[in-house]
Design a protein around this motif. Structure first.
Motif, PDB file in Angstrom:
ATOM      1  N   GLY A   1       0.796  -1.228   0.000  1.00 18.53           N
ATOM      2  CA  GLY A   1       0.000   0.000   0.000  1.00 18.53           C
ATOM      3  C   GLY A   1       0.826   1.274   0.000  1.00 18.53           C
ATOM      4  O   GLY A   1       0.329   2.326   0.403  1.00 18.53           O
ATOM      5  N   GLN A   2       2.064   1.194  -0.456  1.00 20.23           N
ATOM      6  CA  GLN A   2       2.891   2.393  -0.511  1.00 20.23           C
ATOM      7  C   GLN A   2       2.406   3.309  -1.634  1.00 20.23           C
ATOM      8  O   GLN A   2       1.833   2.851  -2.613  1.00 20.23           O
ATOM      9  CB  GLN A   2       4.362   2.020  -0.727  1.00 20.23           C
ATOM     10  N   LYS A   3       2.646   4.608  -1.472  1.00 18.07           N
ATOM     11  CA  LYS A   3       2.224   5.587  -2.485  1.00 18.07           C
ATOM     12  C   LYS A   3       2.814   5.259  -3.851  1.00 18.07           C
ATOM     13  O   LYS A   3       2.148   5.399  -4.868  1.00 18.07           O
ATOM     14  CB  LYS A   3       2.675   6.994  -2.090  1.00 18.07           C
ATOM     15  N   LYS A   4       4.071   4.853  -3.854  1.00 16.78           N
ATOM     16  CA  LYS A   4       4.767   4.528  -5.093  1.00 16.78           C
ATOM     17  C   LYS A   4       5.283   3.100  -4.993  1.00 16.78           C
ATOM     18  O   LYS A   4       5.910   2.737  -4.015  1.00 16.78           O
ATOM     19  CB  LYS A   4       5.931   5.499  -5.298  1.00 16.78           C
ATOM     20  N   ARG A   5       4.989   2.292  -5.996  1.00 22.09           N
ATOM     21  CA  ARG A   5       5.438   0.894  -6.003  1.00 22.09           C
ATOM     22  C   ARG A   5       6.940   0.842  -6.237  1.00 22.09           C
ATOM     23  O   ARG A   5       7.437   1.393  -7.221  1.00 22.09           O
ATOM     24  CB  ARG A   5       4.692   0.141  -7.100  1.00 22.09           C
ATOM     25  N   LEU A   6       7.656   0.198  -5.342  1.00 23.86           N
ATOM     26  CA  LEU A   6       9.111   0.116  -5.421  1.00 23.86           C
ATOM     27  C   LEU A   6       9.556  -1.328  -5.642  1.00 23.86           C
ATOM     28  O   LEU A   6       8.864  -2.260  -5.211  1.00 23.86           O
ATOM     29  CB  LEU A   6       9.743   0.645  -4.127  1.00 23.86           C
ATOM     30  N   ALA A   7      10.697  -1.487  -6.296  1.00 23.46           N
ATOM     31  CA  ALA A   7      11.283  -2.824  -6.424  1.00 23.46           C
ATOM     32  C   ALA A   7      11.467  -3.380  -5.016  1.00 23.46           C
ATOM     33  O   ALA A   7      11.889  -2.660  -4.105  1.00 23.46           O
ATOM     34  CB  ALA A   7      12.624  -2.732  -7.143  1.00 23.46           C
ATOM     35  N   THR A   8      11.122  -4.646  -4.834  1.00 18.37           N
ATOM     36  CA  THR A   8      11.140  -5.234  -3.497  1.00 18.37           C
ATOM     37  C   THR A   8      11.868  -6.565  -3.498  1.00 18.37           C
ATOM     38  O   THR A   8      11.671  -7.388  -4.392  1.00 18.37           O
ATOM     39  CB  THR A   8       9.689  -5.426  -2.990  1.00 18.37           C
ATOM     40  N   VAL A   9      12.687  -6.766  -2.452  1.00 16.67           N
ATOM     41  CA  VAL A   9      13.396  -8.025  -2.259  1.00 16.67           C
ATOM     42  C   VAL A   9      13.051  -8.542  -0.866  1.00 16.67           C
ATOM     43  O   VAL A   9      13.185  -7.824   0.124  1.00 16.67           O
ATOM     44  CB  VAL A   9      14.921  -7.844  -2.385  1.00 16.67           C
ATOM     45  N   ILE A  10      12.606  -9.796  -0.808  1.00 12.27           N
ATOM     46  CA  ILE A  10      12.288 -10.446   0.460  1.00 12.27           C
ATOM     47  C   ILE A  10      13.422 -11.421   0.780  1.00 12.27           C
ATOM     48  O   ILE A  10      13.859 -12.181  -0.094  1.00 12.27           O
ATOM     49  CB  ILE A  10      10.949 -11.214   0.379  1.00 12.27           C
ATOM     50  N   ASP A  11      13.880 -11.405   2.026  1.00 13.86           N
ATOM     51  CA  ASP A  11      14.950 -12.321   2.412  1.00 13.86           C
ATOM     52  C   ASP A  11      14.496 -13.766   2.243  1.00 13.86           C
ATOM     53  O   ASP A  11      13.348 -14.119   2.552  1.00 13.86           O
ATOM     54  CB  ASP A  11      15.388 -12.078   3.863  1.00 13.86           C
ATOM     55  N   GLN A  12      15.418 -14.594   1.779  1.00 12.19           N
ATOM     56  CA  GLN A  12      15.107 -15.993   1.479  1.00 12.19           C
ATOM     57  C   GLN A  12      14.610 -16.789   2.680  1.00 12.19           C
ATOM     58  O   GLN A  12      13.944 -17.809   2.519  1.00 12.19           O
ATOM     59  CB  GLN A  12      16.320 -16.680   0.860  1.00 12.19           C
ATOM     60  N   SER A  13      14.898 -16.340   3.895  1.00 10.13           N
ATOM     61  CA  SER A  13      14.427 -17.062   5.082  1.00 10.13           C
ATOM     62  C   SER A  13      12.901 -17.120   5.137  1.00 10.13           C
ATOM     63  O   SER A  13      12.332 -18.014   5.761  1.00 10.13           O
ATOM     64  CB  SER A  13      14.974 -16.411   6.359  1.00 10.13           C
ATOM     65  N   ALA A  14      12.231 -16.193   4.455  1.00  9.32           N
ATOM     66  CA  ALA A  14      10.760 -16.179   4.441  1.00  9.32           C
ATOM     67  C   ALA A  14      10.185 -17.416   3.761  1.00  9.32           C
ATOM     68  O   ALA A  14       9.091 -17.871   4.109  1.00  9.32           O
ATOM     69  CB  ALA A  14      10.250 -14.919   3.735  1.00  9.32           C
TER      70      ALA A  14
ATOM     71  N   ALA B   1       3.806 -12.528  -4.118  1.00 11.41           N
ATOM     72  CA  ALA B   1       2.987 -12.367  -5.318  1.00 11.41           C
ATOM     73  C   ALA B   1       2.370 -10.972  -5.385  1.00 11.41           C
ATOM     74  O   ALA B   1       2.349 -10.335  -6.448  1.00 11.41           O
ATOM     75  CB  ALA B   1       1.895 -13.436  -5.354  1.00 11.41           C
ATOM     76  N   LEU B   2       1.874 -10.495  -4.261  1.00 10.53           N
ATOM     77  CA  LEU B   2       1.235  -9.186  -4.207  1.00 10.53           C
ATOM     78  C   LEU B   2       2.213  -8.067  -4.561  1.00 10.53           C
ATOM     79  O   LEU B   2       1.835  -7.075  -5.173  1.00 10.53           O
ATOM     80  CB  LEU B   2       0.667  -8.976  -2.801  1.00 10.53           C
ATOM     81  N   LEU B   3       3.464  -8.236  -4.172  1.00 12.65           N
ATOM     82  CA  LEU B   3       4.480  -7.212  -4.403  1.00 12.65           C
ATOM     83  C   LEU B   3       5.291  -7.428  -5.682  1.00 12.65           C
ATOM     84  O   LEU B   3       6.103  -6.586  -6.045  1.00 12.65           O
ATOM     85  CB  LEU B   3       5.464  -7.188  -3.224  1.00 12.65           C
ATOM     86  N   SER B   4       5.098  -8.576  -6.342  1.00 14.78           N
ATOM     87  CA  SER B   4       5.962  -8.981  -7.458  1.00 14.78           C
ATOM     88  C   SER B   4       7.426  -8.895  -7.009  1.00 14.78           C
ATOM     89  O   SER B   4       8.300  -8.392  -7.721  1.00 14.78           O
ATOM     90  CB  SER B   4       5.743  -8.079  -8.683  1.00 14.78           C
ATOM     91  N   ALA B   5       7.670  -9.362  -5.798  1.00 18.05           N
ATOM     92  CA  ALA B   5       8.980  -9.260  -5.169  1.00 18.05           C
ATOM     93  C   ALA B   5       9.889 -10.406  -5.594  1.00 18.05           C
ATOM     94  O   ALA B   5       9.426 -11.487  -5.945  1.00 18.05           O
ATOM     95  CB  ALA B   5       8.840  -9.258  -3.654  1.00 18.05           C
ATOM     96  N   SER B   6      11.178 -10.147  -5.522  1.00 15.49           N
ATOM     97  CA  SER B   6      12.144 -11.215  -5.725  1.00 15.49           C
ATOM     98  C   SER B   6      12.565 -11.728  -4.348  1.00 15.49           C
ATOM     99  O   SER B   6      12.365 -11.078  -3.336  1.00 15.49           O
ATOM    100  CB  SER B   6      13.352 -10.714  -6.523  1.00 15.49           C
ATOM    101  N   ILE B   7      13.142 -12.928  -4.353  1.00  9.55           N
ATOM    102  CA  ILE B   7      13.621 -13.562  -3.128  1.00  9.55           C
ATOM    103  C   ILE B   7      15.136 -13.699  -3.248  1.00  9.55           C
ATOM    104  O   ILE B   7      15.633 -14.134  -4.285  1.00  9.55           O
ATOM    105  CB  ILE B   7      13.001 -14.972  -2.941  1.00  9.55           C
ATOM    106  N   ALA B   8      15.843 -13.311  -2.195  1.00 14.05           N
ATOM    107  CA  ALA B   8      17.305 -13.421  -2.218  1.00 14.05           C
ATOM    108  C   ALA B   8      17.836 -13.436  -0.788  1.00 14.05           C
ATOM    109  O   ALA B   8      17.145 -13.036   0.155  1.00 14.05           O
ATOM    110  CB  ALA B   8      17.911 -12.249  -2.993  1.00 14.05           C
TER     111      ALA B   8
END
Length: 156
Positions: A105-118, A144-151
């Motif tokens: 729900g951020q004002k501007k969609r930003l590239a997002t990376v989720i830590d692999q531990s998730a 999926a909601l964020l179109s995030a990568s995992i690393a």
């Protein structure tokens, strides 16, 4: 409701909202959330906003018990360097105050990376958009909601 909760509802994803009395003297908002919700710190994730060497903002989502590794985050974003973004810029760009920045729900969609531990967790907790309010949902749905990568983005 917050923009983060509204977004999850709009997509009809399963989630739980947890509210607790925020202590403004808490040293770490994330560790405070884990303690007040009586869950392991490895299940509570913080949202950090970094700035790349090309002055673009990006979001890192990692356990509150860990520290962000800037080199690993830069590699995940395919840039040379990242550093923590200026707090005023973070608040303007996300629409949230520090300590309550949600990845959703951020004002501007930003590239997002989720830590692999998730990936190992059935559920995780993260800010719902204000201090003292956490969302609990599956990391798969969050990704999926964020179109995030995992690393791997934390210090070893």
């Amino acid at each position: 409701m917050t923009p983060a909760i509204d977004l999850v509802k709009k997509h009809r994803l399963p989630f739980t909202v947890h509210e607790y009395q925020h202590d403004s003297n808490a040293v770490s908002y994330g560790l405070e959330a884990a303690e007040k919700l009586q869950v392991k710190a490895e299940l509570v994730f913080k949202t950090l906003v970094v700035e790349t060497d090309s002055h673009k903002l990006a979001v890192a989502i990692l356990p509150v018990s860990q520290q962000l590794n800037f080199k690993k985050m830069a590699k995940a974003l395919k840039v040379k360097k990242v550093h923590m973004a200026d707090s005023a810029l973070v608040e303007r760009t996300t629409g949230y105050v520090l300590g309550g920045v949600s990845p959703l729900g951020q004002k501007k969609r930003l590239a997002t990376v989720i830590d692999q531990s998730a990936e190992l967790l059935p559920q995780l907790y993260f800010s719902a958009g204000k201090r003292g309010l956490e969302l609990q949902m599956s990391p798969t749905d969050l990704q999926a909601l964020l179109s995030a990568s995992i690393a791997d983005i934390t210090n070893d």
